[in-house]
Enzyme design. Structure first.
Site, PDB file in Angstrom:
ATOM      1  N   TYR A   1       0.825  -1.204   0.000  1.00  0.00           N
ATOM      2  CA  TYR A   1       0.000   0.000   0.000  1.00  0.00           C
ATOM      3  C   TYR A   1       0.855   1.249   0.000  1.00  0.00           C
ATOM      4  O   TYR A   1       2.019   1.232   0.381  1.00  0.00           O
ATOM      5  CB  TYR A   1      -0.911   0.034   1.235  1.00  0.00           C
ATOM      6  CG  TYR A   1      -0.127   0.185   2.521  1.00  0.00           C
ATOM      7  CD1 TYR A   1       0.138   1.447   3.062  1.00  0.00           C
ATOM      8  CD2 TYR A   1       0.375  -0.921   3.185  1.00  0.00           C
ATOM      9  CE1 TYR A   1       0.877   1.586   4.229  1.00  0.00           C
ATOM     10  CE2 TYR A   1       1.115  -0.788   4.336  1.00  0.00           C
ATOM     11  CZ  TYR A   1       1.366   0.461   4.863  1.00  0.00           C
ATOM     12  OH  TYR A   1       2.106   0.597   6.002  1.00  0.00           O
TER      13      TYR A   1
ATOM     14  N   PHE B   1       2.127   9.557   3.644  1.00  0.00           N
ATOM     15  CA  PHE B   1       2.551   9.379   5.033  1.00  0.00           C
ATOM     16  C   PHE B   1       3.121   8.001   5.317  1.00  0.00           C
ATOM     17  O   PHE B   1       3.779   7.788   6.324  1.00  0.00           O
ATOM     18  CB  PHE B   1       1.413   9.704   6.015  1.00  0.00           C
ATOM     19  CG  PHE B   1       0.179   8.870   5.825  1.00  0.00           C
ATOM     20  CD1 PHE B   1       0.076   7.605   6.375  1.00  0.00           C
ATOM     21  CD2 PHE B   1      -0.879   9.368   5.093  1.00  0.00           C
ATOM     22  CE1 PHE B   1      -1.059   6.839   6.205  1.00  0.00           C
ATOM     23  CE2 PHE B   1      -2.026   8.619   4.908  1.00  0.00           C
ATOM     24  CZ  PHE B   1      -2.111   7.344   5.474  1.00  0.00           C
ATOM     25  N   ASP B   2       2.885   7.033   4.412  1.00  0.00           N
ATOM     26  CA  ASP B   2       3.426   5.694   4.635  1.00  0.00           C
ATOM     27  C   ASP B   2       3.336   4.894   3.343  1.00  0.00           C
ATOM     28  O   ASP B   2       2.436   5.120   2.523  1.00  0.00           O
ATOM     29  CB  ASP B   2       2.643   4.991   5.743  1.00  0.00           C
ATOM     30  CG  ASP B   2       3.319   3.726   6.240  1.00  0.00           C
ATOM     31  OD1 ASP B   2       4.523   3.529   5.974  1.00  0.00           O
ATOM     32  OD2 ASP B   2       2.645   2.923   6.908  1.00  0.00           O
TER      33      ASP B   2
ATOM     34  N   ILE C   1      -7.324  -0.221  10.498  1.00  0.00           N
ATOM     35  CA  ILE C   1      -8.443   0.726  10.503  1.00  0.00           C
ATOM     36  C   ILE C   1      -9.676   0.094   9.828  1.00  0.00           C
ATOM     37  O   ILE C   1      -9.548  -0.789   8.977  1.00  0.00           O
ATOM     38  CB  ILE C   1      -8.066   2.065   9.835  1.00  0.00           C
ATOM     39  CG1 ILE C   1      -7.658   1.870   8.374  1.00  0.00           C
ATOM     40  CG2 ILE C   1      -6.988   2.782  10.630  1.00  0.00           C
ATOM     41  CD1 ILE C   1      -7.410   3.169   7.606  1.00  0.00           C
TER      42      ILE C   1
ATOM     43  N   TYR D   1      -8.611   7.133  11.441  1.00  0.00           N
ATOM     44  CA  TYR D   1      -8.127   7.371  12.808  1.00  0.00           C
ATOM     45  C   TYR D   1      -8.996   8.352  13.584  1.00  0.00           C
ATOM     46  O   TYR D   1      -8.705   8.668  14.728  1.00  0.00           O
ATOM     47  CB  TYR D   1      -6.674   7.854  12.762  1.00  0.00           C
ATOM     48  CG  TYR D   1      -5.748   6.791  12.217  1.00  0.00           C
ATOM     49  CD1 TYR D   1      -5.294   5.765  13.036  1.00  0.00           C
ATOM     50  CD2 TYR D   1      -5.367   6.787  10.878  1.00  0.00           C
ATOM     51  CE1 TYR D   1      -4.468   4.767  12.541  1.00  0.00           C
ATOM     52  CE2 TYR D   1      -4.543   5.804  10.374  1.00  0.00           C
ATOM     53  CZ  TYR D   1      -4.098   4.790  11.208  1.00  0.00           C
ATOM     54  OH  TYR D   1      -3.287   3.809  10.712  1.00  0.00           O
TER      55      TYR D   1
ATOM     56  N   PHE E   1      -5.703   5.263   0.091  1.00  0.00           N
ATOM     57  CA  PHE E   1      -4.734   4.175   0.028  1.00  0.00           C
ATOM     58  C   PHE E   1      -4.789   3.508  -1.340  1.00  0.00           C
ATOM     59  O   PHE E   1      -5.850   3.093  -1.791  1.00  0.00           O
ATOM     60  CB  PHE E   1      -5.021   3.108   1.093  1.00  0.00           C
ATOM     61  CG  PHE E   1      -4.668   3.522   2.485  1.00  0.00           C
ATOM     62  CD1 PHE E   1      -3.385   3.349   2.976  1.00  0.00           C
ATOM     63  CD2 PHE E   1      -5.624   4.086   3.308  1.00  0.00           C
ATOM     64  CE1 PHE E   1      -3.071   3.734   4.274  1.00  0.00           C
ATOM     65  CE2 PHE E   1      -5.324   4.466   4.606  1.00  0.00           C
ATOM     66  CZ  PHE E   1      -4.034   4.290   5.086  1.00  0.00           C
TER      67      PHE E   1
END
Length: 161
Positions: A67, A78-79, A98, A124, A141
């Protein structure tokens, strides 16, 4: 008198064109603004699905997912498991990720790619995930299912839908 009528007609035409142009610009701005509003429900976009989808993910399956996660608001990444070269492994539908993932990765085929747009309440929520994910942030994502219950997807490149 003819000249006056011609001037009034020309002015009316120019005014009508200006009104149409302004209305068109306002409509484009409204559409653009609407596209930038964060999602209020989970949105699942299929980017690629293998033709030979024999089995789909279900709650309780052990899956591995590559992902890339971005903030919906500005596209800040962010990731990414792809950057690390290691997919995230977890049991889908068990609350270990999540809610947007637990829901958005169900009924997925091995090798399938999906774009998930996740509202804050399925991500979140009010707490966020400081310092990278602010409170009440919608997330996006780009996901790829690379393994299900130990069975790995073919490593070949796929064309997106």
């Amino acid at each position: 008198m003819r000249l006056f009528s011609f001037i009034v007609l020309a002015a009316s035409c120019i005014l009508a064109i200006a009104i149409v142009a302004v209305a068109s610009e306002e409509k484009e701005a409204l559409v653009e603004k609407k596209q930038k509003l964060p999602p209020t429900q989970l949105q699942i976009g299929v980017k690629y699905r293998p033709a030979d989808c024999i089995e789909r993910t279900k709650p309780g399956d052990s899956i591995a997912v590559h992902y890339t996660g971005k903030l919906f608001s500005d596209g800040t990444e962010f990731d990414s498991s792809r950057t690390r070269g290691t997919p995230l492994e977890f049991v889908v539908g068990q609350g270990s990720v999540i809610k947007g993932w637990d829901q958005g990765l169900l009924n997925m085929c091995l090798g399938e790619r999906r774009l998930l747009k996740i509202p804050a309440d399925l991500a979140y929520g009010e707490r966020g995930a400081p310092p990278v994910i602010p409170p009440n942030a919608a997330l996006v994502f780009d996901t790829e299912l690379v393994a299900v219950n130990g069975v790995k997807a073919d490593a070949e490149a796929h064309e997106e839908l």
